[in-house]
Write an enzyme that holds these catalytic residues in place. Structure first.
Site, PDB file in Angstrom:
ATOM      1  N   TYR A   1      46.309  41.666  51.272  1.00 47.33           N
ATOM      2  CA  TYR A   1      45.398  40.606  51.719  1.00 47.33           C
ATOM      3  C   TYR A   1      45.858  39.969  53.027  1.00 47.33           C
ATOM      4  O   TYR A   1      45.082  39.331  53.718  1.00 47.33           O
ATOM      5  CB  TYR A   1      45.266  39.510  50.664  1.00 47.33           C
ATOM      6  CG  TYR A   1      44.699  39.991  49.345  1.00 47.33           C
ATOM      7  CD1 TYR A   1      43.638  40.882  49.299  1.00 47.33           C
ATOM      8  CD2 TYR A   1      45.220  39.544  48.145  1.00 47.33           C
ATOM      9  CE1 TYR A   1      43.126  41.322  48.102  1.00 47.33           C
ATOM     10  CE2 TYR A   1      44.704  39.973  46.928  1.00 47.33           C
ATOM     11  CZ  TYR A   1      43.657  40.876  46.923  1.00 47.33           C
ATOM     12  OH  TYR A   1      43.155  41.314  45.732  1.00 47.33           O
TER      13      TYR A   1
ATOM     14  N   LYS B   1      53.587  50.324  41.950  1.00 49.35           N
ATOM     15  CA  LYS B   1      53.084  51.700  42.060  1.00 49.35           C
ATOM     16  C   LYS B   1      54.112  52.463  42.896  1.00 49.35           C
ATOM     17  O   LYS B   1      53.796  53.063  43.938  1.00 49.35           O
ATOM     18  CB  LYS B   1      51.688  51.665  42.714  1.00 49.35           C
ATOM     19  CG  LYS B   1      50.929  52.973  42.712  1.00 49.35           C
ATOM     20  CD  LYS B   1      50.410  53.374  41.367  1.00 49.35           C
ATOM     21  CE  LYS B   1      49.729  54.734  41.431  1.00 49.35           C
ATOM     22  NZ  LYS B   1      49.513  55.344  40.120  1.00 49.35           N
TER      23      LYS B   1
ATOM     24  N   ASP C   1      45.918  40.268  41.048  1.00 48.04           N
ATOM     25  CA  ASP C   1      44.521  39.824  41.077  1.00 48.04           C
ATOM     26  C   ASP C   1      43.744  40.546  39.974  1.00 48.04           C
ATOM     27  O   ASP C   1      43.009  39.944  39.178  1.00 48.04           O
ATOM     28  CB  ASP C   1      43.949  40.173  42.467  1.00 48.04           C
ATOM     29  CG  ASP C   1      42.631  39.507  42.751  1.00 48.04           C
ATOM     30  OD1 ASP C   1      42.116  38.807  41.858  1.00 48.04           O
ATOM     31  OD2 ASP C   1      42.101  39.689  43.852  1.00 48.04           O
TER      32      ASP C   1
ATOM     33  N   ASP D   1      48.846  51.472  36.813  1.00 42.83           N
ATOM     34  CA  ASP D   1      47.814  52.149  36.011  1.00 42.83           C
ATOM     35  C   ASP D   1      48.179  52.104  34.529  1.00 42.83           C
ATOM     36  O   ASP D   1      47.335  51.851  33.672  1.00 42.83           O
ATOM     37  CB  ASP D   1      47.585  53.590  36.492  1.00 42.83           C
ATOM     38  CG  ASP D   1      48.861  54.299  36.910  1.00 42.83           C
ATOM     39  OD1 ASP D   1      49.932  53.655  36.942  1.00 42.83           O
ATOM     40  OD2 ASP D   1      48.806  55.504  37.191  1.00 42.83           O
TER      41      ASP D   1
ATOM     42  N   ASP E   1      42.812  39.140  35.742  1.00 41.68           N
ATOM     43  CA  ASP E   1      41.438  39.061  35.236  1.00 41.68           C
ATOM     44  C   ASP E   1      41.291  39.890  33.966  1.00 41.68           C
ATOM     45  O   ASP E   1      40.599  39.498  33.026  1.00 41.68           O
ATOM     46  CB  ASP E   1      40.438  39.563  36.289  1.00 41.68           C
ATOM     47  CG  ASP E   1      39.887  38.418  37.128  1.00 41.68           C
ATOM     48  OD1 ASP E   1      40.484  37.329  37.096  1.00 41.68           O
ATOM     49  OD2 ASP E   1      38.867  38.620  37.808  1.00 41.68           O
TER      50      ASP E   1
END
Ligand code: NAD
Length: 364
Positions: free
Chosen positions: A135, A190, A246, A222, A250
């Site tokens: 970001y 990752k 992020d 993952d 959620d």
């Protein structure tokens, strides 16, 4: 204790009003001052984070934030969109650590899409790094590709980037938080593909040496996404970067069945923070008086605990929320057969009543 109150857009003003009502009922020496933010600020001042709003947030001991955003602003240039206010506040206030607890209340177990035995008693904490990652990496933009699979065609790029100090400070917070909970940190990355993630993994492992009492495991993002729905109770504290955090926060929120119940805190290095519900501005139900204010009320409790050093008052609010759920009161998002459906204001009033009852019991 000065609190900047930034209600924002959509259901923001409705739910923040209830949290303010609860804070006032505590009879603490709090000064609350409001300012517009997001779309509301854009309408009034032409910018989602006007200088006066930012100054109020900077001068305050803590910020109570509602939510920002509405699809009607989707066509605005990116810098003027309501969501930029959140990024601006995080950057200017130095908020680097986002705490998102995902707690499944016994009364609401059925609201989860997972089997009750998988989520009953769920209590996990997602710690998301807020200032680095894709970001904020530079440069970002669009151009004509000169290489790659489709040279000559239009391409867009964002750079994933992390520095050692950014990883160190969030890792310390994760181990400290786990030390006060069940003593386990899962660091999500990752690293099998990304160099940024390999640095993340190496630094978290190094910091772990200072916290021998805490167990550390590493997990690829993952796999973490799968394990969250397969065995969510196997986690205690999850620490991860901005992008993965992020998404996973959620996902974890939805395990509990209602995003309307989940608070969050974003802290700076000195414990000053911005407190907001985990959900957005819910334009689909704005102005109808049916939004669940409990996530915002619980965010106010986090504010009292983390930034204002009032853990007893925080615990009182949490007990009052537990009490209204036990009474069977529910807003539409968490309603089920046999419960009483109430609106936003009635839910806030019920929390205040429960709070006064517990205060009376404590005093006597
Ligand atoms: P959302 O969280 O606003 O809503 C998702 C769904 O959950 C909707 O059906 C909504 O009605 C419901 N919901 C959310 N909060 C609720 C509550 N307290 N009580 C009852 N139901 C509730 O997410 P979205 O629809 O993807 O986004 C709407 C807007 O919010 C967008 O403009 C988005 O950019 C913005 N947004 C803002 C923040 C923030 O301010 N921090 C976070 C996420 C999204």
């Amino acid at each position: 204790m000065k609190i900047a109150v930034l209600p924002g857009d959509g259901i923001g003003p409705e739910i923040v009003a209830e949290a303010v009502k609860v804070l006032k009922a505590l009879e603490l020496p709090l000064t609350l001052q409001s300012a517009p933010v997001g779309g509301a600020a854009y309408e009034a001042f032409g910018h989602p984070l006007p200088p006066a709003t930012l100054a109020l947030a900077q001068e305050a001991d803590a910020v109570l934030f509602g939510a920002v955003g509405d699809w009607k602003y989707d066509k605005l240039e990116r810098a003027l969109r309501p969501e930029q206010a959140i990024l601006g506040l995080r950057k200017n206030l130095g908020l680097f650590a986002n705490f998102r607890p995902a707690l499944c209340y016994a009364e609401l177990t059925h609201a989860s899409s997972l089997k009750p035995e998988l989520v009953g008693g769920l209590d996990i904490l997602i710690l998301r790094e807020l200032t680095g990652d894709i970001y904020f990496g530079t440069p970002r933009g669009r151009r004509t590709a000169v290489d790659g699979h489709f040279p000559g065609s239009e391409e867009a790029f964002d750079t994933m980037r992390y520095s050692r100090p950014e990883i160190e400070r969030i890792a310390h917070l994760a181990f400290q938080a786990a030390g006060k909970r069940r003593g386990k940190v899962t660091s999500v990355d990752k690293a099998n593909v990304l160099e940024t993630s390999q640095l993340w993994k190496d630094v978290v492992t190094e910091v772990h040496a200072q916290y021998p009492a805490v167990q550390l495991e590493h997990m690829y993002v993952d796999n973490a996404a799968m394990q969250l729905v397969k065995a969510p109770k196997s986690f205690d504290v999850i620490v991860t970067g901005n992008l993965f955090g992020d998404i996973l926060s959620d996902e974890a929120a939805m395990l509990t069945g209602s995003i309307g119940m989940l608070p969050s805190a974003s802290l700076d290095r000195n414990g000053k923070g911005l407190y907001e519900p985990s959900h957005g501005s819910a334009p689909d139900i704005a102005g109808k008086g049916i939004a669940n204010p409990l996530a915002t009320i619980l965010s106010a409790a986090m504010m009292l605990r983390y930034s204002l050093n009032q853990p007893e008052s925080a615990a009182r609010i949490e007990a009052a929320v537990q009490s209204v759920l036990a009474q069977g009161l529910r807003t539409g998002d968490i309603w089920s057969e046999g419960c009483e459906k109430v609106g936003t204001r009635a839910m806030g009033d019920a929390v205040v009543t429960a709070l006064k009852t517990t205060m009376t019991i404590t005093k006597s």
